[in-house]
Write a protein that holds these residues in place. Sequence first.
Motif, PDB file in Angstrom:
ATOM      1  N   ARG A  58      34.032 -78.193 -73.117  1.00  0.00           N
ATOM      2  CA  ARG A  58      33.901 -79.486 -73.808  1.00  0.00           C
ATOM      3  C   ARG A  58      35.290 -80.021 -74.167  1.00  0.00           C
ATOM      4  O   ARG A  58      35.594 -81.195 -73.945  1.00  0.00           O
ATOM      5  CB  ARG A  58      33.049 -79.319 -75.060  1.00  0.00           C
ATOM      6  N   GLU A  59      36.135 -79.154 -74.697  1.00  0.00           N
ATOM      7  CA  GLU A  59      37.502 -79.563 -75.059  1.00  0.00           C
ATOM      8  C   GLU A  59      38.280 -80.009 -73.821  1.00  0.00           C
ATOM      9  O   GLU A  59      39.033 -80.984 -73.865  1.00  0.00           O
ATOM     10  CB  GLU A  59      38.219 -78.425 -75.767  1.00  0.00           C
ATOM     11  N   ARG A  60      38.104 -79.289 -72.720  1.00  0.00           N
ATOM     12  CA  ARG A  60      38.791 -79.649 -71.472  1.00  0.00           C
ATOM     13  C   ARG A  60      38.349 -81.030 -70.995  1.00  0.00           C
ATOM     14  O   ARG A  60      39.171 -81.852 -70.583  1.00  0.00           O
ATOM     15  CB  ARG A  60      38.500 -78.603 -70.407  1.00  0.00           C
ATOM     16  N   ILE A  61      37.059 -81.279 -71.047  1.00  0.00           N
ATOM     17  CA  ILE A  61      36.530 -82.576 -70.602  1.00  0.00           C
ATOM     18  C   ILE A  61      37.059 -83.691 -71.499  1.00  0.00           C
ATOM     19  O   ILE A  61      37.539 -84.725 -71.016  1.00  0.00           O
ATOM     20  CB  ILE A  61      34.987 -82.558 -70.578  1.00  0.00           C
ATOM     21  N   LEU A  62      36.993 -83.490 -72.806  1.00  0.00           N
ATOM     22  CA  LEU A  62      37.441 -84.525 -73.736  1.00  0.00           C
ATOM     23  C   LEU A  62      38.953 -84.746 -73.686  1.00  0.00           C
ATOM     24  O   LEU A  62      39.431 -85.830 -74.017  1.00  0.00           O
ATOM     25  CB  LEU A  62      36.998 -84.177 -75.160  1.00  0.00           C
ATOM     26  N   ALA A  63      39.709 -83.744 -73.270  1.00  0.00           N
ATOM     27  CA  ALA A  63      41.169 -83.869 -73.189  1.00  0.00           C
ATOM     28  C   ALA A  63      41.635 -84.548 -71.907  1.00  0.00           C
ATOM     29  O   ALA A  63      42.766 -85.018 -71.834  1.00  0.00           O
ATOM     30  CB  ALA A  63      41.814 -82.487 -73.294  1.00  0.00           C
ATOM     31  N   GLU A  64      40.764 -84.621 -70.908  1.00  0.00           N
ATOM     32  CA  GLU A  64      41.149 -85.203 -69.619  1.00  0.00           C
ATOM     33  C   GLU A  64      41.370 -86.707 -69.768  1.00  0.00           C
ATOM     34  O   GLU A  64      40.546 -87.409 -70.338  1.00  0.00           O
ATOM     35  CB  GLU A  64      40.071 -84.943 -68.572  1.00  0.00           C
ATOM     36  N   LYS A  65      42.482 -87.196 -69.258  1.00  0.00           N
ATOM     37  CA  LYS A  65      42.818 -88.621 -69.352  1.00  0.00           C
ATOM     38  C   LYS A  65      42.880 -89.316 -68.001  1.00  0.00           C
ATOM     39  O   LYS A  65      42.980 -90.542 -67.942  1.00  0.00           O
ATOM     40  CB  LYS A  65      44.166 -88.808 -70.075  1.00  0.00           C
ATOM     41  N   ASP A  66      42.807 -88.549 -66.914  1.00  0.00           N
ATOM     42  CA  ASP A  66      42.894 -89.141 -65.576  1.00  0.00           C
ATOM     43  C   ASP A  66      41.546 -89.744 -65.195  1.00  0.00           C
ATOM     44  O   ASP A  66      40.546 -89.028 -65.089  1.00  0.00           O
ATOM     45  CB  ASP A  66      43.299 -88.075 -64.556  1.00  0.00           C
ATOM     46  N   PRO A  67      41.491 -91.051 -64.984  1.00  0.00           N
ATOM     47  CA  PRO A  67      40.214 -91.696 -64.670  1.00  0.00           C
ATOM     48  C   PRO A  67      39.588 -91.208 -63.363  1.00  0.00           C
ATOM     49  O   PRO A  67      38.366 -91.120 -63.261  1.00  0.00           O
ATOM     50  CB  PRO A  67      40.542 -93.190 -64.616  1.00  0.00           C
ATOM     51  N   ASP A  68      40.406 -90.873 -62.379  1.00  0.00           N
ATOM     52  CA  ASP A  68      39.859 -90.386 -61.106  1.00  0.00           C
ATOM     53  C   ASP A  68      39.175 -89.036 -61.286  1.00  0.00           C
ATOM     54  O   ASP A  68      38.101 -88.792 -60.730  1.00  0.00           O
ATOM     55  CB  ASP A  68      40.951 -90.286 -60.045  1.00  0.00           C
ATOM     56  N   THR A  69      39.789 -88.158 -62.061  1.00  0.00           N
ATOM     57  CA  THR A  69      39.195 -86.846 -62.324  1.00  0.00           C
ATOM     58  C   THR A  69      37.895 -87.003 -63.087  1.00  0.00           C
ATOM     59  O   THR A  69      36.875 -86.379 -62.746  1.00  0.00           O
ATOM     60  CB  THR A  69      40.174 -85.964 -63.128  1.00  0.00           C
ATOM     61  N   LEU A  70      37.894 -87.854 -64.100  1.00  0.00           N
ATOM     62  CA  LEU A  70      36.679 -88.064 -64.897  1.00  0.00           C
ATOM     63  C   LEU A  70      35.554 -88.655 -64.050  1.00  0.00           C
ATOM     64  O   LEU A  70      34.399 -88.265 -64.188  1.00  0.00           O
ATOM     65  CB  LEU A  70      36.993 -88.944 -66.107  1.00  0.00           C
ATOM     66  N   GLU A  71      35.892 -89.572 -63.166  1.00  0.00           N
ATOM     67  CA  GLU A  71      34.876 -90.160 -62.285  1.00  0.00           C
ATOM     68  C   GLU A  71      34.297 -89.093 -61.351  1.00  0.00           C
ATOM     69  O   GLU A  71      33.087 -89.025 -61.148  1.00  0.00           O
ATOM     70  CB  GLU A  71      35.462 -91.307 -61.472  1.00  0.00           C
ATOM     71  N   ARG A  72      35.164 -88.255 -60.792  1.00  0.00           N
ATOM     72  CA  ARG A  72      34.713 -87.179 -59.911  1.00  0.00           C
ATOM     73  C   ARG A  72      33.791 -86.217 -60.669  1.00  0.00           C
ATOM     74  O   ARG A  72      32.740 -85.828 -60.178  1.00  0.00           O
ATOM     75  CB  ARG A  72      35.920 -86.446 -59.328  1.00  0.00           C
ATOM     76  N   TRP A  73      34.179 -85.855 -61.885  1.00  0.00           N
ATOM     77  CA  TRP A  73      33.351 -84.958 -62.696  1.00  0.00           C
ATOM     78  C   TRP A  73      32.011 -85.601 -63.015  1.00  0.00           C
ATOM     79  O   TRP A  73      30.978 -84.929 -62.992  1.00  0.00           O
ATOM     80  CB  TRP A  73      34.068 -84.597 -63.985  1.00  0.00           C
ATOM     81  N   LEU A  74      31.993 -86.887 -63.320  1.00  0.00           N
ATOM     82  CA  LEU A  74      30.736 -87.562 -63.620  1.00  0.00           C
ATOM     83  C   LEU A  74      29.823 -87.567 -62.398  1.00  0.00           C
ATOM     84  O   LEU A  74      28.626 -87.280 -62.508  1.00  0.00           O
ATOM     85  CB  LEU A  74      30.978 -88.992 -64.112  1.00  0.00           C
ATOM     86  N   GLU A  75      30.379 -87.883 -61.241  1.00  0.00           N
ATOM     87  CA  GLU A  75      29.577 -87.868 -60.016  1.00  0.00           C
ATOM     88  C   GLU A  75      28.974 -86.487 -59.783  1.00  0.00           C
ATOM     89  O   GLU A  75      27.794 -86.353 -59.440  1.00  0.00           O
ATOM     90  CB  GLU A  75      30.437 -88.272 -58.821  1.00  0.00           C
ATOM     91  N   ARG A  76      29.772 -85.460 -59.989  1.00  0.00           N
ATOM     92  CA  ARG A  76      29.287 -84.090 -59.799  1.00  0.00           C
ATOM     93  C   ARG A  76      28.251 -83.729 -60.863  1.00  0.00           C
ATOM     94  O   ARG A  76      27.267 -83.043 -60.567  1.00  0.00           O
ATOM     95  CB  ARG A  76      30.446 -83.105 -59.859  1.00  0.00           C
ATOM     96  N   ALA A  77      28.494 -84.147 -62.111  1.00  0.00           N
ATOM     97  CA  ALA A  77      27.578 -83.805 -63.207  1.00  0.00           C
ATOM     98  C   ALA A  77      26.182 -84.359 -62.964  1.00  0.00           C
ATOM     99  O   ALA A  77      25.188 -83.764 -63.388  1.00  0.00           O
ATOM    100  CB  ALA A  77      28.127 -84.328 -64.534  1.00  0.00           C
ATOM    101  N   ILE A  78      26.091 -85.446 -62.249  1.00  0.00           N
ATOM    102  CA  ILE A  78      24.799 -86.073 -61.977  1.00  0.00           C
ATOM    103  C   ILE A  78      23.948 -85.236 -61.033  1.00  0.00           C
ATOM    104  O   ILE A  78      22.725 -85.222 -61.132  1.00  0.00           O
ATOM    105  CB  ILE A  78      25.006 -87.504 -61.430  1.00  0.00           C
ATOM    106  N   VAL A  79      24.601 -84.479 -60.145  1.00  0.00           N
ATOM    107  CA  VAL A  79      23.848 -83.721 -59.131  1.00  0.00           C
ATOM    108  C   VAL A  79      24.041 -82.211 -59.200  1.00  0.00           C
ATOM    109  O   VAL A  79      23.325 -81.465 -58.542  1.00  0.00           O
ATOM    110  CB  VAL A  79      24.203 -84.205 -57.705  1.00  0.00           C
ATOM    111  N   ALA A  80      25.007 -81.749 -59.991  1.00  0.00           N
ATOM    112  CA  ALA A  80      25.351 -80.323 -60.009  1.00  0.00           C
ATOM    113  C   ALA A  80      24.261 -79.474 -60.646  1.00  0.00           C
ATOM    114  O   ALA A  80      23.506 -79.936 -61.495  1.00  0.00           O
ATOM    115  CB  ALA A  80      26.659 -80.128 -60.783  1.00  0.00           C
ATOM    116  N   GLY A  81      24.241 -78.224 -60.232  1.00  0.00           N
ATOM    117  CA  GLY A  81      23.311 -77.269 -60.816  1.00  0.00           C
ATOM    118  C   GLY A  81      23.958 -76.404 -61.878  1.00  0.00           C
ATOM    119  O   GLY A  81      23.276 -75.685 -62.604  1.00  0.00           O
ATOM    120  N   SER A  82      25.299 -76.484 -61.973  1.00  0.00           N
ATOM    121  CA  SER A  82      26.009 -75.671 -62.958  1.00  0.00           C
ATOM    122  C   SER A  82      27.306 -76.371 -63.356  1.00  0.00           C
ATOM    123  O   SER A  82      27.795 -77.253 -62.643  1.00  0.00           O
ATOM    124  CB  SER A  82      26.340 -74.305 -62.384  1.00  0.00           C
ATOM    125  N   LEU A  83      27.850 -75.917 -64.459  1.00  0.00           N
ATOM    126  CA  LEU A  83      29.117 -76.471 -64.927  1.00  0.00           C
ATOM    127  C   LEU A  83      30.245 -76.155 -63.951  1.00  0.00           C
ATOM    128  O   LEU A  83      31.128 -76.990 -63.733  1.00  0.00           O
ATOM    129  CB  LEU A  83      29.443 -75.901 -66.325  1.00  0.00           C
TER     130      LEU A  83
END
Length: 90
Positions: free
Chosen positions: A57-82
């Motif tokens: 959670r801290e790692r996610i909230l500390a991330e400031k790169d918009p491209d990384t956050l977008e990639r993580w969001l896309e993955r979070a929508i379909v991923a089966g695990s963290l």
Amino acid sequence: MSAEIRAWVKEYEQKLRAEARTEGHREGLNEGRAEEAARAVLTALRVRGIAVPDVARERILAEKDPDTLERWLERAIVAGSLAEVLDGLS
């Protein structure tokens, strides 16, 4: 110092202050956007029932790169695990 030079210096200082305010505003907006994107990642994970430990959670909230956050969001929508969402999670 002549009145003309003082006027130029004053105008230049005002311009620098205005530019600093604009840059500060821009940085504030970018930070706000990154925070919202990070919260969207966490929301997607929560809705999907994927547990997020504090360190992740801290790692996610500390991330400031918009491209990384977008990639993580896309993955979070379909991923089966963290681990499928975050790069390099061990």
